[in-house]
Enzyme design. Structure first.
Site, mmCIF file in Angstrom:
data_model
loop_
_atom_site.group_PDB
_atom_site.id
_atom_site.type_symbol
_atom_site.label_atom_id
_atom_site.label_comp_id
_atom_site.label_asym_id
_atom_site.label_seq_id
_atom_site.Cartn_x
_atom_site.Cartn_y
_atom_site.Cartn_z
ATOM 1 N N GLN A 74 0.840 -1.189 0.071
ATOM 2 C CA GLN A 74 -0.026 0.116 0.033
ATOM 3 C C GLN A 74 0.861 1.130 -0.032
ATOM 4 O O GLN A 74 1.058 1.850 1.082
ATOM 5 C CB GLN A 74 -0.876 -0.129 1.172
ATOM 6 N N PHE A 75 1.549 1.602 -1.022
ATOM 7 C CA PHE A 75 2.444 2.868 -1.315
ATOM 8 C C PHE A 75 1.565 4.053 -0.991
ATOM 9 O O PHE A 75 2.208 5.174 -0.369
ATOM 10 C CB PHE A 75 3.062 2.808 -2.755
ATOM 11 N N THR A 76 0.172 4.048 -0.893
ATOM 12 C CA THR A 76 -0.507 5.452 -0.765
ATOM 13 C C THR A 76 -0.432 5.726 0.901
ATOM 14 O O THR A 76 -0.892 6.952 1.075
ATOM 15 C CB THR A 76 -2.128 5.270 -1.112
#
Length: 141
Positions: A74-76
């Site tokens: 989950q890079f966000t």
């Protein structure tokens, strides 16, 4: 990380991973994270005591309840929201993040826990039933 009674991940309308009781881990990796960081964080997740004991106290860890992990990249999580359009420059690039994501997963497996995952970089639909609700931000700080 969210304590769940169930969670699943779908890619293109196909379930690719699902668990019952356990943790849904949304794993963000930032620039500069190391292998040591990934191992330390995985060990912390696997031993965190946030399941209720017979007295209703959060005193039991994942192993004590026979839990599993659903781990999703989950890079966000590292979004910079100073403007109305988020920027993601603090998130590690895939060539840096993928090996650490895989190391995190392997560390959890080596600790003896059943692990399901999404696919790094894929568009995924995540479904979860939050138990508690209990959601905790965990980092190595």
């Amino acid at each position: 990380m969210t304590r769940v009674s169930s969670a699943s991940v779908e890619i293109s309308n196909q379930v690719t991973g699902s668990i019952d009781k356990g943790f849904l881990v949304l794993l963000g990796i930032k620039k500069g994270d190391t292998e040591e960081d990934a191992i330390k964080l995985a060990n912390k997740v696997c031993t965190l005591r946030i399941f209720e004991d017979q007295n209703g106290k959060m005193n039991l860890d994942l192993g004590a309840v026979g839990g599993s992990l659903l781990i999703i990249s989950q890079f966000t999580l590292y979004a910079n929201t100073k403007s109305r359009r988020p920027g993601f420059t603090d998130a590690a690039a895939p060539q840096e993040a993928i090996p650490l994501y895989e190391l995190f997963i392997e560390t959890c497996k080596k600790a003896g826990f059943p692990v399901q995952t999404g696919t790094f970089g894929a568009m995924m639909t995540i479904k979860s039933v939050n138990e508690g609700p209990v959601t905790i931000i965990i980092n190595n700080e």
